[in-house]
Every structure is written in structure tokens, then in C-alpha cells.
Design a protein around this motif. Structure first.
Motif, mmCIF file in Angstrom:
data_model
loop_
_atom_site.group_PDB
_atom_site.id
_atom_site.type_symbol
_atom_site.label_atom_id
_atom_site.label_comp_id
_atom_site.label_asym_id
_atom_site.label_seq_id
_atom_site.Cartn_x
_atom_site.Cartn_y
_atom_site.Cartn_z
ATOM 1 N N VAL A 91 49.016 -69.734 58.527
ATOM 2 C CA VAL A 91 47.851 -70.197 59.279
ATOM 3 C C VAL A 91 48.026 -71.663 59.656
ATOM 4 N N ARG A 92 48.950 -71.898 60.577
ATOM 5 C CA ARG A 92 49.190 -73.240 61.060
ATOM 6 C C ARG A 92 48.639 -73.388 62.470
ATOM 7 N N GLU A 93 47.809 -74.404 62.643
ATOM 8 C CA GLU A 93 47.325 -74.753 63.965
ATOM 9 C C GLU A 93 47.993 -76.061 64.389
ATOM 10 N N ASP A 94 47.617 -76.594 65.550
ATOM 11 C CA ASP A 94 48.261 -77.809 66.054
ATOM 12 C C ASP A 94 47.542 -79.070 65.594
ATOM 13 N N PHE A 95 46.832 -78.953 64.498
ATOM 14 C CA PHE A 95 46.188 -80.099 63.853
ATOM 15 C C PHE A 95 45.986 -79.724 62.395
ATOM 16 N N LEU A 96 45.741 -80.726 61.558
ATOM 17 C CA LEU A 96 45.481 -80.504 60.140
ATOM 18 C C LEU A 96 43.984 -80.557 59.901
ATOM 19 N N LEU A 137 51.083 -83.931 64.439
ATOM 20 C CA LEU A 137 49.866 -83.213 64.077
ATOM 21 C C LEU A 137 48.765 -84.202 63.724
ATOM 22 N N ASP A 138 47.684 -84.193 64.510
ATOM 23 C CA ASP A 138 46.524 -85.002 64.167
ATOM 24 C C ASP A 138 45.849 -84.432 62.928
ATOM 25 N N ALA A 139 45.235 -85.308 62.144
ATOM 26 C CA ALA A 139 44.454 -84.877 60.983
ATOM 27 C C ALA A 139 42.973 -85.068 61.298
ATOM 28 N N VAL A 140 42.203 -84.002 61.130
ATOM 29 C CA VAL A 140 40.752 -84.066 61.294
ATOM 30 C C VAL A 140 40.162 -84.031 59.885
ATOM 31 N N PHE A 141 39.859 -85.212 59.356
ATOM 32 C CA PHE A 141 39.403 -85.325 57.977
ATOM 33 C C PHE A 141 37.947 -84.871 57.841
ATOM 34 N N PRO A 142 37.582 -84.304 56.669
ATOM 35 C CA PRO A 142 38.450 -83.973 55.541
ATOM 36 C C PRO A 142 39.336 -82.772 55.853
#
Length: 308
Positions: free
Chosen positions: A91-96, A55-60
Motif C-alpha cells: 500500500v504505497r502511494e506517492d506521499f507518506l 515523497l512528500d510527508a503529510v504529517f502525522p
């Protein structure tokens, strides 16, 4: 909107409480006014970077996957929900990035179901991730049925307590591992408790001399290794904690959003077959403290976050 967020990987100390932009609502999503969220171990593990390979993280990042709340605005393609509907969601997507520890969350309809009418928002927020995990393990991976004997490790925790109730509803006998302080709780759920740790195999064999038909491992490591020795012929083994289960001929389960499964859990809750033990409640701004409690690893049931 007010939200909890983090700008880099780390522990509870990196969480910030403050203003974040209200999320946009896509065609197949709804905007939910969050009443309650829940803390799961996966939240702080993802926050620490353990899920970076998948899972990629898109900060923040706003943490949290569990939600109970009220629909504010359906997306233009949504016909399933209307403003004012009370819903729960994983509510889980394929990224954070767009989590539930906030005043609002935009949730794809594939992650949602109707909230159980007989549960508070705080209780209902504890169902989605833990309930779906238990349900999908028991129904799909382990194929539990009437008359089976099922061993559940960490049976007093969020997933474990759901699994005990669901397996009992399916007509199974349940043996659950837990610390002694939680044995009466497990008995109240319908399980036969036993202490985890050294000597577990002998204690389980005393309860089930012919072996168990299914094992749900929520711990990994030594518990998983012992589990493979306790199976009856044709016994089934599943783990959510340790991929080593694959080498033992079992199934490794990573829970997925499923609105039909989630609606089944709502129906079971409304029929009194599934309850939620909320052991601690924190306001949104104290999410870091809620994570710290979860990290201690001895929580009975669920930890809830309320959003005022």
C-alpha cells in the motif's frame, strides 16, 4: 482506531501509539481491517527523511507499506473485492501519510491481491514489498531464465530470500552472500552460500569460473563494485540499494505496486514455490522495537507486526 504515527522526521523514538481517525474510503479503494503488517528498511529510512526528494510527508504519518488483512468496506467503484475477502497489499502511494501500522488502512485496489490461503496473516504480510521487489528485479530488470547463474547479495534477508526462491523456480542456479550463521538457511532455499566481504570476488569465481549471468545487488557500495567484475559476457546487473549501478551499465529498481505481479506471488506461495521466514513478531504498540531490530541489518527473512 489505534495506530502508530509520527509528527516529524526522526528515528524509532519519535513513534507514537494512540488514536487516529479511521481513514475515508475512496471510490477505487477498500477499507482493510489490518491483521498484520511488516517492517522494511524503507520504513525507517522514509521516517528519517531520506525519501523527502521523491515523497512528500503529510504529517502525522502512519508508517508501513505491507499489509495482510480482511476487506471491511469496498469503495463505490470497486467490483474486485467484497467484505470478508482476505487480501495482501503493498500500500504505497506517492506521499507518506496513510500507512499500514494501524487497525485499518484504506488501500487502492491497484496495490492489492488475494492473500495466499496456505499462509498465516503474519507470513502473508511479509510478501508484498519484498516479493514484488525480488520479482520485478528478476523478471524485468535481469530477465532471469532457465540455466542462468544468479548472484544475490544479502540473500538471507527479506528481499534476498524471496529472490533466491523465485530464481530457483525460474530454473536458475543461485549463489547467495550471507553471514555463516545463515548458510544452512540458504542451502534449504536452494542457494549456494558464500561469505560476503573481503575476497568475495575470488570466492564467487571459484563457484562460477565463467562469470555469473545476473547479479541482484541489495547492499550497494563495495558489493556493487565487485559485482560488475563478476559478470559473464552479456551479464546483467540490477540494484535496489545504489544508483551508482547506472554508471556500470545496470538497472536501478524502485519497486512499484502491481496487482498482477502480486497475484503471481500469491499463486506461487499456494503452489509451495514461495515461503516466508518470519524471524520476529511484535505487537503494534512495539513497532519502534521492530524498527530497531530492522536497523541492526542482520535480520533473516521478515519482521512482522500483528494488530489485535
Amino acid at each position: 482506531m489505534k495506530a502508530i504515527s509520527y509528527r516529524r522526521y526522526g528515528g524509532p523514538e519519535i513513534l507514537e501509539y494512540g488514536e487516529r481517525p479511521e481513514p475515508k474510503v475512496g471510490p477505487d479503494s477498500v477499507l482493510i481491517r489490518v491483521k498484520a503488517a511488516a517492517v522494511n528498511p524503507v520504513d525507517w529510512k522514509a521516517q528519517a527523511g531520506y525519501l523527502e526528494p521523491v515523497l512528500d510527508a503529510v504529517f502525522p504519518v502512519i508508517p508501513g507499506w505491507d499489509v495482510a488483512g480482511v476487506v471491511e468496506q469496498p469503495g463505490p467503484a470497486v467490483t474486485e473485492f467484497r467484505p470478508g475477502d482476505e487480501v495482501i497489499g503493498y500500500v504505497r502511494e506517492d506521499f507518506l501519510s496513510r500507512g499500514t501500522c494501524a487497525e485499518y488502512v484504506a488501500a487502492p485496489i491497484r496495490t492489492l491481491a488475494r492473500k495466499p490461503r496456505n499462509l498465516s496473516f503474519t507470513q502473508a504480510a511479509g510478501i508484498p514489498l519484498a516479493g514484488l521487489t525480488a520479482y520485478q528485479c528478476l523478471v524485468r530488470a535481469l530477465r532471469v531464465g532457465e540455466g542462468d547463474t544468479v548472484l544475490v547479495h544479502a540473500a538471507a534477508g527479506g528481499v534476498g530470500s524471496m529472490a533466491v526462491q523465485l530464481a530457483r523456480h525460474m530454473g536458475a542456479r543461485v549463489i547467495g552472500t550471507a553471514g555463516e550463521r545463515n548458510h544452512e538457511y540458504l542451502r534449504a532455499l536452494g542457494a549456494e552460500p558464500t561469505v560476503y566481504g573481503d575476497g568475495l570476488a575470488d570466492r564467487v569465481r571459484a563457484l562460477a569460473p565463467n562469470g555469473v549471468d545476473a547479479v541482484l545487488d541489495l547492499v550497494g557500495g563495495d558489493a556493487l563494485a565487485v559485482s560488475s567484475e563478476l559478470l559473464a559476457p552479456e551479464g546483467r546487473l540490477a540494484s535496489i540499494a545504489d544508483p551508482a549501478v547506472l554508471g556500470l551499465g545496470g538497472r536501478y529498481v524502485f519497486v512499484r505496486p502491481d496487482p498482477d505481479d502480486l497475484q503471481d506471488l500469491t499463486d506461487l506461495a499456494e503452489r509451495g514455490a514461495l515461503g516466508v521466514e518470519v524471524s520476529a513478531v511484535f505487537p503494534l504498540q512495539k513497532t519502534a522495537d521492530a524498527q530497531r531490530l530492522s536497523m541492526e541489518g542482520h535480520v533473516r527473512g521478515k519482521i512482522a507486526i500483528t494488530v489485535d
